[in-house]
Design a protein around this motif. Structure first.
Motif, PDB file in Angstrom:
ATOM      1  N   THR A 104       0.828  -1.203   0.000  1.00  0.00           N
ATOM      2  CA  THR A 104       0.000   0.000   0.000  1.00  0.00           C
ATOM      3  C   THR A 104       0.859   1.248   0.000  1.00  0.00           C
ATOM      4  OG1 THR A 104      -0.162  -0.240   2.388  1.00  0.00           O
ATOM      5  CG2 THR A 104      -2.029  -1.013   1.068  1.00  0.00           C
ATOM      6  N   LYS A 105       2.179   1.060  -0.142  1.00  0.00           N
ATOM      7  CA  LYS A 105       3.055   2.216  -0.320  1.00  0.00           C
ATOM      8  C   LYS A 105       3.874   2.006  -1.582  1.00  0.00           C
ATOM      9  CE  LYS A 105       2.989   3.506   4.518  1.00  0.00           C
ATOM     10  NZ  LYS A 105       3.687   3.542   5.815  1.00  0.00           N
TER      11      LYS A 105
ATOM     12  N   LEU B 244       1.655  -2.837  13.107  1.00  0.00           N
ATOM     13  CA  LEU B 244       0.254  -3.187  13.403  1.00  0.00           C
ATOM     14  C   LEU B 244       0.156  -3.916  14.740  1.00  0.00           C
ATOM     15  CD1 LEU B 244      -0.940  -4.454   9.892  1.00  0.00           C
ATOM     16  CD2 LEU B 244      -1.621  -2.330  11.025  1.00  0.00           C
TER      17      LEU B 244
ATOM     18  N   LEU C 120      -4.747   1.486  11.043  1.00  0.00           N
ATOM     19  CA  LEU C 120      -4.680   1.016   9.653  1.00  0.00           C
ATOM     20  C   LEU C 120      -4.387   2.161   8.695  1.00  0.00           C
ATOM     21  CD1 LEU C 120      -5.141  -1.988   8.665  1.00  0.00           C
ATOM     22  CD2 LEU C 120      -5.833  -1.538  11.008  1.00  0.00           C
TER      23      LEU C 120
ATOM     24  N   ASP D  87      -2.566   4.886   9.583  1.00  0.00           N
ATOM     25  CA  ASP D  87      -1.173   5.291   9.815  1.00  0.00           C
ATOM     26  C   ASP D  87      -0.187   4.291   9.201  1.00  0.00           C
ATOM     27  OD1 ASP D  87      -2.137   7.413  11.285  1.00  0.00           O
ATOM     28  OD2 ASP D  87      -1.738   6.503  13.245  1.00  0.00           O
ATOM     29  N   VAL D  88      -0.452   3.019   9.359  1.00  0.00           N
ATOM     30  CA  VAL D  88       0.543   2.008   8.972  1.00  0.00           C
ATOM     31  C   VAL D  88       0.407   1.603   7.504  1.00  0.00           C
ATOM     32  CG1 VAL D  88       1.411  -0.319   9.435  1.00  0.00           C
ATOM     33  CG2 VAL D  88       0.688   1.133  11.335  1.00  0.00           C
ATOM     34  N   LEU D  89      -0.826   1.489   7.020  1.00  0.00           N
ATOM     35  CA  LEU D  89      -1.023   0.953   5.659  1.00  0.00           C
ATOM     36  C   LEU D  89      -1.774   1.904   4.726  1.00  0.00           C
ATOM     37  CD1 LEU D  89      -1.929  -2.792   6.385  1.00  0.00           C
ATOM     38  CD2 LEU D  89       0.284  -1.859   5.701  1.00  0.00           C
TER      39      LEU D  89
END
Lengths: 78, 78, 78, 78, 78, 78
Positions: B13-14, B28, C36, C38-40
């Motif tokens: 997703t990045k 997570l 979710l 922030d991380v993904l």
């Protein structure tokens, strides 16, 4: 906002297939989402469907791994 | 003793990633465990976190496999 | 499109509460959705959170119902 | 008609194995099905068992991926 | 041998109902089982369906409990 | 660190009981935890067991709510 989780064995269920196909997965997703719309008026875009494929040695029925159980009972895959 | 299960699509997703990375998984796990400590006073060592990655063809939204739905709606992965 | 499932025992974890409160549930939902993001990079509006409260007699740890296990080990609820 | 879901890390737990073996899976299936028969009189053929193997980097304990947590605490796999 | 789990909020979705009715549950069970037969040739008697009703304060969407999210977005229940 | 989830119908399965009893739940927890110790060497204190009781109208088998299916097939509860 429903979530439908469909757990099936990782195997083909029609002649010549050895896995659930992308078309079959799309049909499961379409049918499950439509069902929630028809029965509970849930809009299609608010339903998530998650398909989980489980290796046959990880699925138990009748106290046995499912392929051993089917053999014992003379059952077809299903 | 909480259990937190996080289900996400198996994709990056990045930019430049094509999967959830080990660092993202660790973030997570850390964040979910901290959340249970902050909100419900659950000690870190009594929380389990399970991350389930789901292939995009196994995830349905809007009655379609998610990649088809995103294309139809002009959505980015997310 | 993530799904976060949070399973906790059905009991209060702060003095004077005998259940998870609506405010605590809202804080779990907010925190899990933000995590979710922030991380993904998952948009808030594409994350579902489901909180499942489990009666203490239905939760086992150490081979015992959890309240018996805590008593045996001198543990506080958590 | 019970469903028993067993989630474990995808790793060997006996010397020389690096995964849960087919024999171990069969023993889990047999034991879980027998348990439901013994305790609740559920016939073997009405119980499903699903084993879910989770990669160690997808399993969190103590706010860390499980292998980091075990190293920190000096725990063996388990 | 599929397992279909349907998670919905515990509320009525048609005028005059304040809960999912027994008839609606029966329709979900029938439809989901038929779907597995139609798409994957799974016999009706080998499919289990489990419906999980979730209180609205336990369901999060958009970082909020679902009723707050619907109010913010002007959405109907669904 | 295994998690064992046991889903059963919310009903008694022995004469005179109309629900799963606390003693039966304790026996399920003990047996499931012992099984993971015996088969995979998992310490008792690292296994969680969660029992989920499902109302009979929420459980489907054979395309029908389970009580209707049992009546059709002449099956006892199980």
């Amino acid at each position: 906002m429903p979530i439908v989780t469909i757990q099936v064995t990782r195997e083909g269920t029609k002649p010549g297939n050895d896995a659930v196909t992308a078309d079959e997965k799309a049909a499961l997703i379409k049918g499950a989402s439509q069902l929630l719309l028809d029965v509970l008026n849930k809009p299609l875009e608010s339903t998530f469907v998650v398909i989980q494929e489980v290796n046959t040695e990880n699925w138990g029925w009748g106290g046995l791994p499912v392929e051993a159980y089917r053999k014992q009972r003379g059952l077809k895959p299903g």
